[in-house]
Design a protein around this motif. Structure first.
Motif, PDB file in Angstrom:
ATOM      1  N   GLY A 115      -2.269  -5.639  -2.852  1.00  0.00           N
ATOM      2  CA  GLY A 115      -2.665  -5.586  -1.479  1.00  0.00           C
ATOM      3  C   GLY A 115      -3.833  -6.045  -0.896  1.00  0.00           C
ATOM      4  O   GLY A 115      -3.940  -6.602   0.108  1.00  0.00           O
ATOM      5  N   VAL A 116      -4.974  -5.546  -1.700  1.00  0.00           N
ATOM      6  CA  VAL A 116      -6.367  -5.805  -1.372  1.00  0.00           C
ATOM      7  C   VAL A 116      -6.583  -7.102  -1.268  1.00  0.00           C
ATOM      8  O   VAL A 116      -7.319  -7.694  -0.128  1.00  0.00           O
ATOM      9  CB  VAL A 116      -7.307  -4.903  -2.263  1.00  0.00           C
ATOM     10  CG1 VAL A 116      -8.516  -5.201  -2.134  1.00  0.00           C
ATOM     11  CG2 VAL A 116      -7.009  -3.394  -2.285  1.00  0.00           C
ATOM     12  N   ASP A 117      -6.237  -7.741  -2.007  1.00  0.00           N
ATOM     13  CA  ASP A 117      -6.511  -9.453  -2.113  1.00  0.00           C
ATOM     14  C   ASP A 117      -5.981  -9.969  -1.106  1.00  0.00           C
ATOM     15  O   ASP A 117      -6.507 -11.054  -0.431  1.00  0.00           O
ATOM     16  CB  ASP A 117      -6.063 -10.017  -3.284  1.00  0.00           C
ATOM     17  CG  ASP A 117      -7.060  -9.504  -4.659  1.00  0.00           C
ATOM     18  OD1 ASP A 117      -8.114  -9.543  -4.221  1.00  0.00           O
ATOM     19  OD2 ASP A 117      -6.457  -9.529  -5.648  1.00  0.00           O
ATOM     20  N   TYR A 118      -4.752  -9.656  -0.656  1.00  0.00           N
ATOM     21  CA  TYR A 118      -4.012 -10.117   0.741  1.00  0.00           C
ATOM     22  C   TYR A 118      -4.853  -9.795   1.869  1.00  0.00           C
ATOM     23  O   TYR A 118      -4.948 -10.575   2.769  1.00  0.00           O
ATOM     24  CB  TYR A 118      -2.481  -9.775   0.790  1.00  0.00           C
ATOM     25  CG  TYR A 118      -1.910 -10.202  -0.296  1.00  0.00           C
ATOM     26  CD1 TYR A 118      -1.138 -11.525  -0.093  1.00  0.00           C
ATOM     27  CD2 TYR A 118      -1.562  -9.468  -1.642  1.00  0.00           C
ATOM     28  CE1 TYR A 118      -0.364 -12.126  -1.131  1.00  0.00           C
ATOM     29  CE2 TYR A 118      -0.659 -10.160  -2.482  1.00  0.00           C
ATOM     30  CZ  TYR A 118       0.042 -11.348  -2.347  1.00  0.00           C
ATOM     31  OH  TYR A 118       0.577 -11.793  -3.212  1.00  0.00           O
ATOM     32  N   PHE A 119      -5.393  -8.694   2.015  1.00  0.00           N
ATOM     33  CA  PHE A 119      -6.261  -8.211   3.015  1.00  0.00           C
ATOM     34  C   PHE A 119      -7.466  -9.176   3.055  1.00  0.00           C
ATOM     35  O   PHE A 119      -7.843  -9.622   4.102  1.00  0.00           O
ATOM     36  CB  PHE A 119      -6.426  -6.812   3.109  1.00  0.00           C
ATOM     37  CG  PHE A 119      -5.410  -5.940   3.589  1.00  0.00           C
ATOM     38  CD1 PHE A 119      -4.770  -6.264   4.669  1.00  0.00           C
ATOM     39  CD2 PHE A 119      -5.062  -4.936   2.895  1.00  0.00           C
ATOM     40  CE1 PHE A 119      -3.738  -5.270   5.242  1.00  0.00           C
ATOM     41  CE2 PHE A 119      -3.967  -3.912   3.208  1.00  0.00           C
ATOM     42  CZ  PHE A 119      -3.433  -4.325   4.484  1.00  0.00           C
TER      43      PHE A 119
ATOM     44  N   LEU B 257      -7.653  -3.092   5.944  1.00  0.00           N
ATOM     45  CA  LEU B 257      -8.033  -2.660   4.681  1.00  0.00           C
ATOM     46  C   LEU B 257      -8.548  -1.315   4.781  1.00  0.00           C
ATOM     47  O   LEU B 257      -8.365  -0.369   4.035  1.00  0.00           O
ATOM     48  CB  LEU B 257      -8.793  -3.739   3.857  1.00  0.00           C
ATOM     49  CG  LEU B 257      -9.285  -3.249   2.380  1.00  0.00           C
ATOM     50  CD1 LEU B 257      -8.132  -2.788   1.627  1.00  0.00           C
ATOM     51  CD2 LEU B 257     -10.324  -4.282   1.681  1.00  0.00           C
ATOM     52  N   GLU B 258      -9.380  -1.140   5.897  1.00  0.00           N
ATOM     53  CA  GLU B 258     -10.232   0.222   5.819  1.00  0.00           C
ATOM     54  C   GLU B 258      -9.184   0.914   6.301  1.00  0.00           C
ATOM     55  O   GLU B 258      -9.310   2.312   6.056  1.00  0.00           O
ATOM     56  CB  GLU B 258     -11.447  -0.307   7.050  1.00  0.00           C
ATOM     57  CG  GLU B 258     -12.447  -0.934   6.423  1.00  0.00           C
ATOM     58  CD  GLU B 258     -13.369  -1.399   7.607  1.00  0.00           C
ATOM     59  OE1 GLU B 258     -13.248  -0.966   8.712  1.00  0.00           O
ATOM     60  OE2 GLU B 258     -14.657  -1.646   7.184  1.00  0.00           O
ATOM     61  N   LEU B 259      -8.302   0.677   7.309  1.00  0.00           N
ATOM     62  CA  LEU B 259      -7.388   1.710   7.621  1.00  0.00           C
ATOM     63  C   LEU B 259      -6.429   2.124   6.583  1.00  0.00           C
ATOM     64  O   LEU B 259      -6.080   3.301   6.508  1.00  0.00           O
ATOM     65  CB  LEU B 259      -6.549   1.313   8.737  1.00  0.00           C
ATOM     66  CG  LEU B 259      -7.305   0.972  10.137  1.00  0.00           C
ATOM     67  CD1 LEU B 259      -6.508   0.080  11.291  1.00  0.00           C
ATOM     68  CD2 LEU B 259      -7.739   2.404  10.722  1.00  0.00           C
ATOM     69  N   HIS B 260      -5.955   1.104   5.646  1.00  0.00           N
ATOM     70  CA  HIS B 260      -5.184   1.557   4.728  1.00  0.00           C
ATOM     71  C   HIS B 260      -5.505   2.259   3.421  1.00  0.00           C
ATOM     72  O   HIS B 260      -5.186   3.137   3.005  1.00  0.00           O
ATOM     73  CB  HIS B 260      -4.218   0.195   4.205  1.00  0.00           C
ATOM     74  CG  HIS B 260      -3.288  -0.081   5.096  1.00  0.00           C
ATOM     75  ND1 HIS B 260      -3.448  -0.823   6.240  1.00  0.00           N
ATOM     76  CD2 HIS B 260      -1.877   0.155   4.920  1.00  0.00           C
ATOM     77  CE1 HIS B 260      -2.297  -1.217   6.967  1.00  0.00           C
ATOM     78  NE2 HIS B 260      -1.457  -0.373   6.164  1.00  0.00           N
TER      79      HIS B 260
ATOM     80  N   PHE C 258       0.770  -1.332  -0.228  1.00  0.00           N
ATOM     81  CA  PHE C 258       0.043   0.038   0.006  1.00  0.00           C
ATOM     82  C   PHE C 258       0.784   1.271   0.140  1.00  0.00           C
ATOM     83  O   PHE C 258       0.199   2.325  -0.199  1.00  0.00           O
ATOM     84  CB  PHE C 258      -1.038  -0.159   1.169  1.00  0.00           C
ATOM     85  CG  PHE C 258      -2.591  -0.571   1.132  1.00  0.00           C
ATOM     86  CD1 PHE C 258      -3.525   0.379   0.697  1.00  0.00           C
ATOM     87  CD2 PHE C 258      -2.683  -1.738   0.876  1.00  0.00           C
ATOM     88  CE1 PHE C 258      -4.551  -0.058   0.330  1.00  0.00           C
ATOM     89  CE2 PHE C 258      -3.946  -2.292   0.446  1.00  0.00           C
ATOM     90  CZ  PHE C 258      -4.903  -1.501  -0.002  1.00  0.00           C
ATOM     91  N   ALA C 259       2.062   1.088   0.304  1.00  0.00           N
ATOM     92  CA  ALA C 259       3.149   2.260   0.256  1.00  0.00           C
ATOM     93  C   ALA C 259       3.327   2.728  -1.185  1.00  0.00           C
ATOM     94  O   ALA C 259       3.966   3.823  -1.582  1.00  0.00           O
ATOM     95  CB  ALA C 259       4.561   2.065   0.802  1.00  0.00           C
TER      96      ALA C 259
ATOM     97  N   GLU D 253      -9.405 -12.550  10.328  1.00  0.00           N
ATOM     98  CA  GLU D 253      -9.363 -11.735  11.579  1.00  0.00           C
ATOM     99  C   GLU D 253      -9.213 -10.144  11.420  1.00  0.00           C
ATOM    100  O   GLU D 253     -10.085  -9.770  11.934  1.00  0.00           O
ATOM    101  CB  GLU D 253      -8.353 -12.366  12.693  1.00  0.00           C
ATOM    102  CG  GLU D 253      -8.777 -13.830  12.957  1.00  0.00           C
ATOM    103  CD  GLU D 253      -7.926 -14.286  14.140  1.00  0.00           C
ATOM    104  OE1 GLU D 253      -7.445 -13.495  15.065  1.00  0.00           O
ATOM    105  OE2 GLU D 253      -7.228 -15.724  13.965  1.00  0.00           O
ATOM    106  N   LEU D 254      -8.172  -9.885  10.975  1.00  0.00           N
ATOM    107  CA  LEU D 254      -8.023  -8.281  11.015  1.00  0.00           C
ATOM    108  C   LEU D 254      -7.802  -7.931   9.670  1.00  0.00           C
ATOM    109  O   LEU D 254      -7.601  -6.705   9.431  1.00  0.00           O
ATOM    110  CB  LEU D 254      -6.638  -8.207  11.575  1.00  0.00           C
ATOM    111  CG  LEU D 254      -6.394  -8.934  13.180  1.00  0.00           C
ATOM    112  CD1 LEU D 254      -4.974  -8.726  13.569  1.00  0.00           C
ATOM    113  CD2 LEU D 254      -7.401  -8.056  13.958  1.00  0.00           C
TER     114      LEU D 254
END
Length: 627
Positions: free
Chosen positions: A420-424, A435-438, A411-412, A429-430
């Motif tokens: 990165g979206v798919d990994y989240f 994803l919402e924070l990033h 996400f950087a 659990e988290l």
């Protein structure tokens, strides 16, 4: 008792000296800014304005490498494919599929490694060449470790086939023999080449006995005095028992045959069969697995794990996986001989030979420059059901923690965040909250990028993030005086207050210019006009103009009066509405009934008496609410 990690090493930033200058820093999503301040503790009066340097320290530098971006993109597809076929992985096919996935990962590493190697060779700038060389070393270590983990943890090779896999592992990763072979065989008389016996020895050390026999035949052809010895050693190489993949013999049968073969080699050595040829005698000692003879070839073995595999080949060919760590530790100690300490790579490989998966992951996390390797390897091992019992004390398991770290690094980057979206998504659990924070930190530099982010949020029903992004885009559009776009985004955000503000801007522009902009948007508001009273008024007022233009005067008059009497129209716009009523009053036919005319007169009286209308927000209040 939980093992405590050691203190992290201090990282020195080039050009930054905190003893001479006061430093301040600020964290960003993927980097840290360090700058000098003008504050001086000792000499406040002598402060001189200057231009301090700002140092940008990136936490995930590898995401900016063009070659490694290919690694990230290609492996993303493999990762997602593995998650999707998880339900189909059952029985015997499960292991086959997981091994195939592991090989796919390694092929991606190998492709990037070869491309990086070519760039390192072709580079004209020495500094860039060194940088590529460092990345080549890192990728080589990744493939080496992954291949060993594949053999031990995923393939789970038993005694017998285990040694064959380890031989393939060494042959793949100790590749200097290929260039040596090309050099020797490319000469006019290979057997007379100065490095001929080095080549034969390396082939024997790697268990490539067929190739070694071919080289010995060249020696026999050029030197009749050693032809007999070469033939005998060649026969020993040919008859060495090896458990091939398609062979049905048992380990016991292999051990018996190998023991007889070993005794034959020992007899020839004791009888002095090769006494007149030091090279052939040395090769026979190597084939007997003598530690002293192997250590004499330390320069050709190059690494302790090559020494280990060669030692197992000629001393313990049926080694069991559970005994590997004993031979690995003794091989490391013998090879280093107390002259040097193990490197981080040595510790990682040793942990693998000890079947300590968690230590492998921990050591890799410390030694490697990015989270790609540990995230994908841990995910694969988790699918092999090898990490199910290992939970971290802060509420997540190891797989999820490493995937979250890797995705955060993606996400950087300005475009890799989409991976990165798919990994989240696959962190149960988290992942969602991360994803919402990033997603909120992604700079919406262009509308195209904003639409991509918005699509991600809408697909995952992230309502608050959708509203926030739409509102940001609406505010940008307002600042650029793009009212149609601003209204569209505020409707998409379902933001009544902002829709009211934009509608007021539309009405103000109408008063100044005498016409509406973005008619298509206003004409097609549909149910969206119910979002706010002001937006409803804007849509209905536009409908009044359309009815008037179509000369449907009665309908237009009825709509105009209802806009005023229902108090949906802003008070500041009443005079404009009364002015719009004048042409209807001047028509030859009667448009307004007596009752409607009285209503118009009452509205005019309310306006001239300046009686306030309850519930109507002030324009400044609206603007403060939106911004």
């Amino acid at each position: 008792m939980e093992e405590l990690d050691s203190e992290p090493t201090v990282t020195l930033i080039p050009g930054v000296n905190s003893r001479k200058k006061q430093m301040c820093f600020d964290w960003g999503p993927g980097e840290m800014l360090v700058c000098e301040t003008s504050f001086n503790k000792k000499e406040k009066s002598d402060m001189v304005p200057g231009c301090p340097f700002i140092h940008i320290i990136r936490k995930n530098e590898d995401v900016y490498s063009q070659i490694l971006r290919k690694l990230f993109n290609e492996s993303h597809g493999i990762f997602v494919g593995l998650q999707r076929i998880e339900e189909e992985l059952t029985g015997k096919s499960r292991k086959t599929q997981l091994v195939r996935v592991s090989k796919n990962y390694r092929s991606v590493i190998r492709a990037c490694l070869e491309e990086m190697h070519q760039l390192a060779i072709a580079g004209k700038d020495p500094a860039i060449g060194r940088q590529f060389s460092i990345q080549v070393s890192s990728l080589s270590a990744m493939e080496l470790i992954w291949n060993l983990c594949e053999i031990l943890f995923i393939e789970v090779a038993p005694a017998g086939p285990l040694l064959l896999h380890l031989l393939d592992w060494v042959q793949l990763h100790v590749c200097e023999v290929d260039s040596l072979s090309a050099d020797v065989l490319g000469s006019e008389n290979p057997s007379k080449h100065e490095r001929f016996w080095n080549l034969v020895t390396v082939l024997v050390l790697q268990g490539r006995l067929d190739e070694a026999r071919q080289m010995l035949s060249k020696e026999a052809d050029s030197s009749p005095t050693s032809a007999g010895m070469c033939r005998i050693l060649g026969d020993l190489m040919r008859t060495m028992p090896v458990l091939s993949p398609g062979n049905t013999q048992t380990l016991t049968e292999l051990e018996l045959k190998w023991q007889h073969w070993h005794e034959e080699c020992e007899r020839h050595l004791q009888d002095g069969t090769f006494a007149s040829s030091p090279h052939l005698e040395s090769l026979c000692k190597v084939m007997l697995g003598e530690e002293a003879a192997l250590l004499e070839q330390k320069g050709l073995l190059s690494t302790w794990y090559h020494f280990l595999v060669t030692r197992l080949l000629y001393s313990h060919p049926t080694v069991k996986p559970t005994d590997l760590h004993f031979y690995a530790q003794s091989s490391l100690d013998l090879f280093l001989g107390g002259e040097s300490s193990p490197e981080p790579l040595d510790n990682i490989l040793m942990a693998a030979f000890e079947f300590d998966i968690h230590q492998v992951i921990k050591e890799c996390s410390i030694a490697l420059s990015n989270w790609w390797f540990v995230a994908h390897l841990t995910d694969l091992l988790d699918h092999c059901k090898l990490l199910q019992s290992h939970n971290l004390y802060f509420g997540s398991n190891m797989r999820e923690f490493l995937l979250l770290e890797y995705a955060s690094g993606l996400f950087a980057h300005h475009s890799l965040w989409q991976l990165g979206v798919d990994y989240f998504d696959y962190c149960p659990e988290l992942g969602r909250v991360s994803l919402e924070l990033h997603i909120e930190r992604i700079p919406l530099s262009t509308e195209q990028k904003a639409l991509k982010v918005l699509r991600v949020c809408e697909q995952r029903q992230m309502t608050e993030q959708v509203r926030s992004i739409c509102k940001i885009l609406a505010m940008k559009a307002v600042r650029n005086n793009r009212l149609g776009s601003a209204l569209s985004w505020s409707i998409r955000a379902k933001d009544a207050a902002f829709a009211t503000l934009v509608s007021d801007r539309f009405l103000r522009d109408y008063c100044e210019r005498g016409c509406f902009s973005d008619l298509d948007l206003i004409d097609n508001l549909g149910p969206a006009m119910m979002l706010s009273d002001r937006l409803t008024f804007l849509g209905k007022y536009r409908e009044f103009h359309r009815l008037y233009g179509e000369k449907r005067f009665v309908d237009a008059a009825s709509l105009l009066l209802s806009l005023m009497t229902s108090q949906i129209a802003p008070r500041s716009f009443w005079m404009t509405l009364l002015t719009d009523a004048l042409p209807l009053l001047e028509q030859k036919q009667v448009i307004f009934s007596a009752e409607q005319t009285y209503e118009l007169m009452r509205c005019l009286e309310d306006l001239t008496s300046e009686r306030p209308v309850r519930g109507e927000p002030d324009a400044q209040q609206l603007q403060a609410l939106c911004f």
